[in-house]
Enzyme design. Structure first.
Site, PDB file in Angstrom:
ATOM      1  N   LEU A   1       0.816  -1.216   0.000  1.00  0.00           N
ATOM      2  CA  LEU A   1       0.000   0.000   0.000  1.00  0.00           C
ATOM      3  C   LEU A   1       0.842   1.254   0.000  1.00  0.00           C
ATOM      4  O   LEU A   1       0.436   2.290  -0.523  1.00  0.00           O
ATOM      5  CB  LEU A   1      -0.923   0.009   1.225  1.00  0.00           C
ATOM      6  CG  LEU A   1      -1.997  -1.084   1.289  1.00  0.00           C
ATOM      7  CD1 LEU A   1      -2.739  -1.015   2.611  1.00  0.00           C
ATOM      8  CD2 LEU A   1      -2.967  -0.955   0.127  1.00  0.00           C
TER       9      LEU A   1
ATOM     10  N   THR B   1       7.099  -0.651   5.655  1.00  0.00           N
ATOM     11  CA  THR B   1       6.218  -0.742   4.499  1.00  0.00           C
ATOM     12  C   THR B   1       4.859  -1.265   4.953  1.00  0.00           C
ATOM     13  O   THR B   1       4.783  -2.123   5.834  1.00  0.00           O
ATOM     14  CB  THR B   1       6.825  -1.690   3.441  1.00  0.00           C
ATOM     15  OG1 THR B   1       8.137  -1.239   3.127  1.00  0.00           O
ATOM     16  CG2 THR B   1       5.984  -1.686   2.175  1.00  0.00           C
TER      17      THR B   1
ATOM     18  N   ASP C   1       4.523  13.678  14.152  1.00  0.00           N
ATOM     19  CA  ASP C   1       4.708  13.471  12.714  1.00  0.00           C
ATOM     20  C   ASP C   1       3.411  13.783  11.969  1.00  0.00           C
ATOM     21  O   ASP C   1       2.948  12.992  11.140  1.00  0.00           O
ATOM     22  CB  ASP C   1       5.162  12.038  12.441  1.00  0.00           C
ATOM     23  CG  ASP C   1       5.850  11.892  11.076  1.00  0.00           C
ATOM     24  OD1 ASP C   1       6.231  12.931  10.495  1.00  0.00           O
ATOM     25  OD2 ASP C   1       5.997  10.749  10.599  1.00  0.00           O
TER      26      ASP C   1
END
Length: 705
Positions: free
Chosen positions: A383, A390, A503
C-alpha cells in the site's frame, strides 16, 4: 520404578486440542448460512455485513451496515436506507438518507449507483430535480415567475434573497428552465413513478422517503441453482466477482453436486469429515509409535540394571547425584540464551499479560507471523512506504480488511518504537484516529502492526499525489474544511490525553470512502504527562518540523500545531510541503505561505479549483483559514494557538460564525509585531456577498457507486 507417562500424555493432549479446534473452526458453508438481522429484516446473499463476511456476499458494493437499527447501503458519497427487499424477485427499495429529514442537505450529490450491478430502468423510475440558490431578481420586474409557488421551498442558507425549487425533470418547460439556469446548483433524485407527480413540499418529502426500486443482477440464476442443491451462495475471497457455492462437502463453482471444484474453495476449506479423519489417523499412529518407543526404553533400562554389579551401581548413583544439579543448570542456561530478549523496562511491562497466559500487549491482540503472512498473501500487496516500514493490504480469516505495517529492522530501536505505538494506540478511542487491531509478539520473526484498512488513500494522495487528477472534482472546499476540522479534533484529543503526535502530515491523514479522517502513524509519538516538553533530537518529516524544535530540541504540543499549520496551507493550495522544483524561496511551503500572506498575495497561493475567485463564501472561509494557518506557523511557540483553539476556530469558520455580522471579505494584514488582523474591503465580485452553506464548492458533486 514406575513408568513416566507425562510425555505421552502431553503429546496426546496436544493432538486432542488440535482435533477439537479443527472441529470447531467455522467453515464458509456454516458462516454463510447466517443472515444479517437489522430493522426487523433478514438479509442474505448477495448482501454482506455484520455477522456475514465479505466472501458470503456477491460484490463489495453489497455491503450493509446497521445504524440505529436501520439497514443502509453506501453508493459513492451517499448513504441509502433500505426500505424493502424482495429476494424472490431480486429487488430492493432504497431512499437517500441525506434527504430523509431535510431537503436542504449540507452537501449536494447526484444519485448514482453501479449500473453493472443495479438496474432501475424496469421499475418506472422518474427523476425529480432539486434546484438551490436561485436569485429572485433574475426575473424581470413586473413579470410573474413562471414557477408556481407550490414548487418553491425555503433553505436557511444565510444568503438572503434566494429561493429553491423542485420539479419533475421530464416535464420541465423552456420558460422554467431559463429561470433555473441562473441558480447556483441542482441535483437529480430518482423516485417511484407513482410519486413523481408531486406539487407541494410535503408531497416532495413523502416521495423522497418512499424511495425508488432497483433490481440487482449478480449471479442470480446460478445462486438459485446453488440454493436448490443445498448450498450457500458466496464469492471467491480473492475476487468478489467470482461466484462460489459453499457446500457441506466442499466448495464448488455452480452447485453442490457439481464435480467442478472452485480453485480456492476446494483447497482452502473442505468438510469436517475430510479434516477430522486424517487427524484422527495421524493421532493414533503417533500415539502408537510413542508408546512403542516408551516400552522399548523401559525394557532396556531393566536389562541394564540386572547386569550392573552392586559396586558399579553405587558409583553410578553417586555420579548421578553429583552431576544432576550441574546438568540442570547447564540446561537452563542454554534454554534462556536461545530466547532473544530486549533489555527494556517497557519490554517487561508488555510481557505481564503473556506471563498470565493471555496473548496480548496492552490489550492488543497478538497475531502470529504465519497468520499475517497468509492474510497478506506473503506481503504481496504493498500500500505504501513510511519512515519506519512498508504497509501491506491483508484480509484476516474473520473477513476484516487490514493494513499491516512491517517495520524495516528488528533491532532495539525498532522494538522500542513498536511497543510505543502499541501502547499509545491501545489506550485511545477517537473516531478520527486509526484503530489498531493487534500486532505480533516482540519476539516474532518480524515486527508487524495490524490496523484497520482505510480504503481511500491519504490527503496527500488527493491533493498532489496519485489520486489528485481522478478526484479533483470531488475534493471540494467543503470536503477540505471537514478534513481540517476532523484532523484538528483528533490532535486536540491526543493533546488532552497527554500525547504529542510528532509526525503530523498529509501522508499520515487517511481517508475513508466518505472522506472521513483517520489520523495514523504513531511511531514517533511521545507521552508528556506532568512535563512541559520532551527533549530529544529532531525527528519528523522535512517541511513539517517545528523550527523551534530544531533550535532547542524541545518538543511540545505546539510542535504539532506548527505541523498542522503546514497541513492547512496544503489544503488551501494543493501544493506539497517541500518541492525542490519551486523557486528556492518557495521550496518550503510554510515559508512560501508566510510571504504570500504578508504580501497580500493570497490569490497566488490558493488552488484555483476550489472556488476562491468565484464564490464569496468560499473566499471568506479560505481567507480565515489562511489567517489561522499564519498563527499556527509562528516561529515562537507561545504565539501559536492550542489545538483546542484551532478546532473551535475552524468550526466557527464552517458555521460562518466569525463573519456572520458582515458580508465583506476579510483581507489579511500583518502589523509590525507579526500578528494578523482583518479589515473590510470591497467584495471582488458580485458573488462575494452570497452565503450558501448548501454548496460545498462551485459545482455539483457526484461519484459512481
Amino acid at each position: 520404578m514406575k513408568p513416566r507417562l507425562h510425555p505421552l500424555l502431553a503429546i496426546t493432549a496436544v493432538l486432542a486440542a488440535t482435533l477439537i479446534r479443527c472441529q470447531q473452526t467455522p467453515l464458509p458453508y456454516d458462516t454463510c448460512g447466517q443472515l444479517i438481522r437489522c430493522g426487523g429484516e433478514d438479509f442474505g446473499y448477495p448482501f454482506w455485513g455484520p455477522g456475514r463476511p465479505e466472501y458470503c456476499g456477491g460484490h463489495r458494493s453489497f455491503q450493509l451496515t446497521c445504524q440505529s437499527d436501520v439497514p443502509e447501503l453506501v453508493f459513492g458519497s451517499v448513504n441509502y436506507r433500505v426500505r424493502k427487499i424482495d429476494s424472490s424477485t431480486h429487488t430492493i427499495t432504497i431512499a437517500r438518507n441525506d434527504l430523509w429529514d431535510t431537503i436542504c442537505p449540507q452537501y449536494l450529490y447526484n444519485t448514482t449507483y453501479n449500473t453493472a450491478l443495479f438496474n432501475g430502468n424496469n421499475f418506472g423510475q422518474e427523476n425529480i430535480s432539486l434546484v438551490y440558490g436561485c436569485q429572485s431578481n433574475n426575473i424581470a420586474p413586473g413579470i410573474p415567475s413562471p414557477v408556481p409557488d407550490t414548487y418553491r421551498f425555503s433553505c436557511n442558507n444565510g444568503s438572503g434573497d434566494t429561493d429553491s425549487y423542485f420539479y419533475r425533470t421530464s416535464s420541465i418547460i423552456p420558460e422554467i428552465a431559463n429561470v433555473f439556469v441562473q441558480c447556483n446548483n441542482h441535483i437529480n433524485v430518482p423516485v417511484d413513478g407513482s410519486s413523481a407527480n408531486v406539487a407541494t413540499e410535503s408531497g416532495l418529502r413523502s416521495a423522497l422517503q418512499d424511495g425508488f426500486k432497483l433490481g440487482w443482477t449478480v449471479n442470480n440464476d446460478v445462486c438459485d441453482r446453488c440454493d436448490r442443491s443445498g448450498g450457500r451462495c458466496g464469492s471467491n475471497s480473492n475476487s468478489t466477482d467470482l461466484f462460489v457455492c459453499y457446500c457441506g462437502s466442499g466448495n464448488f463453482s455452480a452447485t453442490c453436486n457439481n464435480s467442478n471444484v472452485s480453485g480456492e474453495g476446494g483447497s482452502k476449506s473442505s468438510s469436517s469429515v475430510k479434516i477430522v479423519l486424517p487427524i484422527v489417523g495421524v493421532a493414533i499412529a503417533v500415539v502408537a509409535i510413542v508408546l512403542g518407543i516408551f516400552v522399548c526404553r523401559q525394557r532396556r533400562k531393566r536389562r541394564a540394571n540386572k547386569d550392573v554389579s552392586p559396586g558399579r551401581s553405587e558409583t553410578k548413583a553417586i555420579l548421578a547425584a553429583n552431576g544432576s544439579s550441574q546438568a540442570l543448570s547447564s540446561g537452563t542456561s542454554t534454554f534462556t540464551s536461545s530466547i532473544p530478549s530486549f533489555p527494556s523496562s517497557k519490554t517487561s511491562e508488555t510481557s505481564k499479560e503473556e506471563s498470565n497466559g493471555k496473548s496480548s500487549y496492552f490489550g492488543a491482540q497478538v497475531f502470529t507471523y504465519e497468520e499475517l503472512d497468509i492474510a497478506t498473501d506473503s506481503f504481496s500487496k504493498e500500500l505504501g512506504d513510511g519512515g519506519f516500514g512498508t504497509v501491506y493490504f491483508g484480509k484476516l480469516l474473520d473477513g476484516r480488511e487490514v493494513a499491516v505495517k512491517r517495520l524495516y529492522e528488528n533491532n532495539f530501536k525498532r522494538v522500542e518504537q513498536f511497543i510505543n505505538e502499541v501502547r499509545i494506540l491501545t489506550g485511545l478511542g477517537h473516531k478520527n484516529l486509526v484503530k489498531l487491531y493487534g500486532c505480533t509478539s516482540k519476539r516474532s520473526k518480524e515486527l508487524l502492526l495490524v490496523y484497520e484498512y482505510i480504503p481511500n488513500g491519504t490527503v496527500a494522495d488527493h491533493l498532489h499525489g496519485k489520486l489528485a487528477n481522478s478526484t479533483s472534482s470531488l475534493f471540494s472546499w467543503s470536503i477540505r474544511l471537514n478534513i481540517a476540522i476532523q484532523t484538528a479534533d483528533a490532535l486536540a484529543y491526543l493533546h488532552k490525553s497527554g500525547i504529542i503526535h510528532r509526525d503530523v502530515k498529509t501522508n499520515n491523514i487517511l481517508l475513508d470512502k466518505s472522506f472521513q479522517v483517520k489520523v495514523a502513524d504513531f511511531g514517533l509519538s511521545r507521552l508528556f504527562e506532568n512535563v512541559t516538553h520532551v527533549s530529544t533530537a529532531p525527528q519528523g518529516t522535512p517541511g513539517y518540523v517545528d523550527p523551534e524544535y530544531y533550535q532547542c530540541y524541545q518538543l511540545t504540543d505546539k510542535s504539532d500545531v506548527y505541523s498542522f499549520g503546514v497541513v492547512l496551507v496544503e489544503l488551501i493550495s494543493s501544493l506539497e510541503a517541500v518541492d525542490t522544483s519551486r523557486h528556492r524561496l518557495d521550496i518550503n511551503l510554510a515559508n512560501m505561505a508566510m510571504i504570500k500572506i504578508q504580501n497580500h498575495s493570497l490569490d497566488e497561493l490558493v488552488d484555483k479549483n476550489i472556488g476562491f475567485e468565484t464564490d464569496g463564501l468560499v473566499r471568506r472561509m479560505i481567507t480565515l483559514v489562511a489567517e489561522l494557518a499564519f498563527r499556527c506557523l509562528q516561529q515562537e511557540k507561545d504565539m501559536r494557538p492550542t489545538m483546542k483553539e484551532v478546532v473551535d476556530t475552524l468550526r466557527g469558520i464552517q458555521n460562518d460564525e466569525l463573519n456572520g455580522q458582515k458580508q465583506e471579505v476579510l483581507d489579511i494584514v500583518v502589523d509590525d509585531g507579526g500578528l494578523m488582523k482583518g479589515h473590510n474591503t470591497e467584495p471582488p465580485s458580485p458573488d462575494s456577498g452570497v452565503s450558501n452553506k448548501l454548496v460545498g464548492g462551485s459545482g455539483t458533486h457526484s461519484s459512481d457507486g
